[in-house]
Design a protein around this motif. Structure first.
Motif, PDB file in Angstrom:
ATOM      1  N   GLY A   1      77.890  63.629 -48.277  1.00  0.00           N
ATOM      2  CA  GLY A   1      78.486  63.609 -46.945  1.00  0.00           C
ATOM      3  C   GLY A   1      77.424  63.700 -45.875  1.00  0.00           C
ATOM      4  O   GLY A   1      76.425  62.966 -45.907  1.00  0.00           O
ATOM      5  N   PRO A   2      77.570  64.645 -44.940  1.00  0.00           N
ATOM      6  CA  PRO A   2      76.601  64.745 -43.849  1.00  0.00           C
ATOM      7  C   PRO A   2      75.214  65.222 -44.312  1.00  0.00           C
ATOM      8  O   PRO A   2      74.243  65.126 -43.566  1.00  0.00           O
ATOM      9  N   ARG A   3      75.110  65.724 -45.540  1.00  0.00           N
ATOM     10  CA  ARG A   3      73.811  66.162 -46.058  1.00  0.00           C
ATOM     11  C   ARG A   3      73.083  65.046 -46.812  1.00  0.00           C
ATOM     12  O   ARG A   3      71.991  65.250 -47.316  1.00  0.00           O
ATOM     13  N   ALA A   4      73.680  63.856 -46.901  1.00  0.00           N
ATOM     14  CA  ALA A   4      73.011  62.694 -47.504  1.00  0.00           C
ATOM     15  C   ALA A   4      72.064  62.126 -46.456  1.00  0.00           C
ATOM     16  O   ALA A   4      72.440  61.315 -45.617  1.00  0.00           O
ATOM     17  N   LEU A   5      70.844  62.600 -46.506  1.00  0.00           N
ATOM     18  CA  LEU A   5      69.844  62.287 -45.489  1.00  0.00           C
ATOM     19  C   LEU A   5      68.534  61.847 -46.135  1.00  0.00           C
ATOM     20  O   LEU A   5      68.307  62.103 -47.326  1.00  0.00           O
ATOM     21  N   PRO A   6      67.646  61.242 -45.361  1.00  0.00           N
ATOM     22  CA  PRO A   6      66.323  60.922 -45.899  1.00  0.00           C
ATOM     23  C   PRO A   6      65.618  62.204 -46.379  1.00  0.00           C
ATOM     24  O   PRO A   6      65.808  63.278 -45.807  1.00  0.00           O
ATOM     25  N   VAL A   7      64.825  62.064 -47.405  1.00  0.00           N
ATOM     26  CA  VAL A   7      64.147  63.214 -47.996  1.00  0.00           C
ATOM     27  C   VAL A   7      63.312  63.971 -46.967  1.00  0.00           C
ATOM     28  O   VAL A   7      63.138  65.188 -47.070  1.00  0.00           O
ATOM     29  N   ALA A   8      62.830  63.292 -45.936  1.00  0.00           N
ATOM     30  CA  ALA A   8      62.044  63.957 -44.891  1.00  0.00           C
ATOM     31  C   ALA A   8      62.855  65.008 -44.144  1.00  0.00           C
ATOM     32  O   ALA A   8      62.278  65.912 -43.523  1.00  0.00           O
ATOM     33  N   ALA A   9      64.172  64.918 -44.195  1.00  0.00           N
ATOM     34  CA  ALA A   9      65.025  65.912 -43.531  1.00  0.00           C
ATOM     35  C   ALA A   9      64.993  67.256 -44.262  1.00  0.00           C
ATOM     36  O   ALA A   9      65.516  68.249 -43.756  1.00  0.00           O
ATOM     37  N   TYR A  10      64.372  67.270 -45.424  1.00  0.00           N
ATOM     38  CA  TYR A  10      64.279  68.493 -46.232  1.00  0.00           C
ATOM     39  C   TYR A  10      62.806  68.832 -46.458  1.00  0.00           C
ATOM     40  O   TYR A  10      62.262  68.627 -47.548  1.00  0.00           O
ATOM     41  N   PRO A  11      62.136  69.365 -45.438  1.00  0.00           N
ATOM     42  CA  PRO A  11      60.690  69.593 -45.526  1.00  0.00           C
ATOM     43  C   PRO A  11      60.289  70.646 -46.556  1.00  0.00           C
ATOM     44  O   PRO A  11      59.115  70.728 -46.917  1.00  0.00           O
ATOM     45  N   HIS A  12      61.243  71.395 -47.079  1.00  0.00           N
ATOM     46  CA  HIS A  12      60.922  72.409 -48.091  1.00  0.00           C
ATOM     47  C   HIS A  12      60.678  71.804 -49.475  1.00  0.00           C
ATOM     48  O   HIS A  12      60.133  72.462 -50.356  1.00  0.00           O
ATOM     49  N   ILE A  13      61.065  70.551 -49.666  1.00  0.00           N
ATOM     50  CA  ILE A  13      61.030  69.955 -51.006  1.00  0.00           C
ATOM     51  C   ILE A  13      59.633  69.923 -51.624  1.00  0.00           C
ATOM     52  O   ILE A  13      59.480  70.300 -52.796  1.00  0.00           O
ATOM     53  N   PRO A  14      58.577  69.503 -50.950  1.00  0.00           N
ATOM     54  CA  PRO A  14      57.266  69.477 -51.613  1.00  0.00           C
ATOM     55  C   PRO A  14      56.820  70.849 -52.136  1.00  0.00           C
ATOM     56  O   PRO A  14      56.355  70.959 -53.281  1.00  0.00           O
ATOM     57  N   ALA A  15      56.964  71.882 -51.316  1.00  0.00           N
ATOM     58  CA  ALA A  15      56.561  73.229 -51.766  1.00  0.00           C
ATOM     59  C   ALA A  15      57.463  73.714 -52.893  1.00  0.00           C
ATOM     60  O   ALA A  15      56.994  74.333 -53.859  1.00  0.00           O
ATOM     61  N   ALA A  16      58.751  73.420 -52.790  1.00  0.00           N
ATOM     62  CA  ALA A  16      59.686  73.821 -53.852  1.00  0.00           C
ATOM     63  C   ALA A  16      59.320  73.130 -55.163  1.00  0.00           C
ATOM     64  O   ALA A  16      59.361  73.749 -56.237  1.00  0.00           O
ATOM     65  N   SER A  17      58.946  71.863 -55.086  1.00  0.00           N
ATOM     66  CA  SER A  17      58.566  71.132 -56.303  1.00  0.00           C
ATOM     67  C   SER A  17      57.357  71.765 -56.972  1.00  0.00           C
ATOM     68  O   SER A  17      57.306  71.867 -58.205  1.00  0.00           O
ATOM     69  N   ARG A  18      56.400  72.201 -56.168  1.00  0.00           N
ATOM     70  CA  ARG A  18      55.219  72.870 -56.754  1.00  0.00           C
ATOM     71  C   ARG A  18      55.628  74.186 -57.423  1.00  0.00           C
ATOM     72  O   ARG A  18      55.131  74.507 -58.517  1.00  0.00           O
ATOM     73  N   ARG A  19      56.513  74.955 -56.787  1.00  0.00           N
ATOM     74  CA  ARG A  19      56.984  76.218 -57.383  1.00  0.00           C
ATOM     75  C   ARG A  19      57.749  75.958 -58.685  1.00  0.00           C
ATOM     76  O   ARG A  19      57.579  76.667 -59.674  1.00  0.00           O
ATOM     77  N   ILE A  20      58.582  74.937 -58.677  1.00  0.00           N
ATOM     78  CA  ILE A  20      59.370  74.589 -59.867  1.00  0.00           C
ATOM     79  C   ILE A  20      58.448  74.196 -61.007  1.00  0.00           C
ATOM     80  O   ILE A  20      58.619  74.652 -62.147  1.00  0.00           O
ATOM     81  N   ALA A  21      57.450  73.364 -60.718  1.00  0.00           N
ATOM     82  CA  ALA A  21      56.501  72.940 -61.751  1.00  0.00           C
ATOM     83  C   ALA A  21      55.752  74.136 -62.313  1.00  0.00           C
ATOM     84  O   ALA A  21      55.589  74.258 -63.541  1.00  0.00           O
ATOM     85  N   ALA A  22      55.317  75.042 -61.440  1.00  0.00           N
ATOM     86  CA  ALA A  22      54.583  76.230 -61.897  1.00  0.00           C
ATOM     87  C   ALA A  22      55.469  77.150 -62.731  1.00  0.00           C
ATOM     88  O   ALA A  22      55.022  77.719 -63.729  1.00  0.00           O
ATOM     89  N   ALA A  23      56.723  77.290 -62.348  1.00  0.00           N
ATOM     90  CA  ALA A  23      57.624  78.220 -63.039  1.00  0.00           C
ATOM     91  C   ALA A  23      58.168  77.666 -64.349  1.00  0.00           C
ATOM     92  O   ALA A  23      58.426  78.425 -65.282  1.00  0.00           O
ATOM     93  N   THR A  24      58.355  76.347 -64.433  1.00  0.00           N
ATOM     94  CA  THR A  24      59.031  75.787 -65.605  1.00  0.00           C
ATOM     95  C   THR A  24      58.151  74.907 -66.477  1.00  0.00           C
ATOM     96  O   THR A  24      58.500  74.621 -67.616  1.00  0.00           O
ATOM     97  N   GLY A  25      57.032  74.429 -65.929  1.00  0.00           N
ATOM     98  CA  GLY A  25      56.149  73.559 -66.689  1.00  0.00           C
ATOM     99  C   GLY A  25      56.487  72.081 -66.614  1.00  0.00           C
ATOM    100  O   GLY A  25      55.789  71.261 -67.217  1.00  0.00           O
ATOM    101  N   VAL A  26      57.532  71.704 -65.877  1.00  0.00           N
ATOM    102  CA  VAL A  26      57.838  70.279 -65.748  1.00  0.00           C
ATOM    103  C   VAL A  26      56.812  69.618 -64.834  1.00  0.00           C
ATOM    104  O   VAL A  26      56.146  70.276 -64.041  1.00  0.00           O
ATOM    105  N   THR A  27      56.709  68.325 -64.974  1.00  0.00           N
ATOM    106  CA  THR A  27      55.785  67.548 -64.154  1.00  0.00           C
ATOM    107  C   THR A  27      56.578  66.595 -63.272  1.00  0.00           C
ATOM    108  O   THR A  27      57.409  65.836 -63.771  1.00  0.00           O
TER     109      THR A  27
END
Length: 183
Positions: A48-74
């Motif tokens: 719905g209204p949250r279907a936006l370009p990825v740039a609208a979610y600036p937390h994603i790059p840092a979150a991805s690094r945390r997820i990779a560090a915590a879970t081991g996924v690449t």
């Protein structure tokens, strides 16, 4: 023990944490297949209204690094490029519809297909709104890469016709969905 328990996995193919859980969940599901009935539901983090370009979610790059560090996924280079570019629209509704379309051909393989959607985004950086992504996933998993028309209405999403439908049949089906309902 003969009891089987129902387990529901609610996930979103665009969710990095869901991607991070994926390897452990698949191993768990395989190791406990005799004890659980796994149901996979695709959620709507970016609907719905949250279907936006990825740039609208600036937390994603840092979150991805945390997820990779915590879970081991690449997270793959395609994903990193799509996130950095920022224009790809995250639309969880399209991902949910795509999973339904794929899983209708292989209902017992929904977790495998959900993982394929996650890889398409989190590794390759593909839009889960791109029909070619689903054709590729279908072909890669031995499924028919059939054409599907999905009609979005206020009452939900409906399949419109099939691969051998004529234009007249498609128009008639559309007319039936657009006809006012009698009370």
């Amino acid at each position: 023990m003969t009891d089987r328990f129902r387990l529901t996995y609610a996930f979103d193919a665009y969710c990095g944490w869901c991607y991070g859980l994926g390897p452990a969940l698949r191993q768990f599901a395989d190791g406990n297949a005799d004890r659980i009935d796994l149901r996979v539901l695709s959620g709507g983090l970016f609907s719905g209204p949250r279907a936006l370009p990825v740039a609208a979610y600036p937390h994603i790059p840092a979150a991805s690094r945390r997820i990779a560090a915590a879970t081991g996924v690449t997270f793959g280079e395609g994903y990193k490029h799509a996130v950095a570019e920022g224009t790809l629209v995250l639309d969880s509704t399209d991902a949910a519809v795509g999973l339904v379309a794929l899983s209708r051909q292989a209902p017992g393989r929904v977790l495998e297909l959900a993982s394929a959607l996650q890889r398409a985004w989190c590794v390759d950086g593909h839009s889960l709104s791109d029909l070619d992504v689903y054709r590729s996933i279908a072909a890669g998993h031995g499924l028919d890469a059939y054409p599907t028309l999905l009609l979005h209405t206020p009452t939900g999403i409906h399949r419109l016709g099939g691969p051998i439908s004529s234009a007249l049949q498609l128009t008639e089906a559309l007319d039936r969905h657009m006809a006012p309902t009698s009370a």
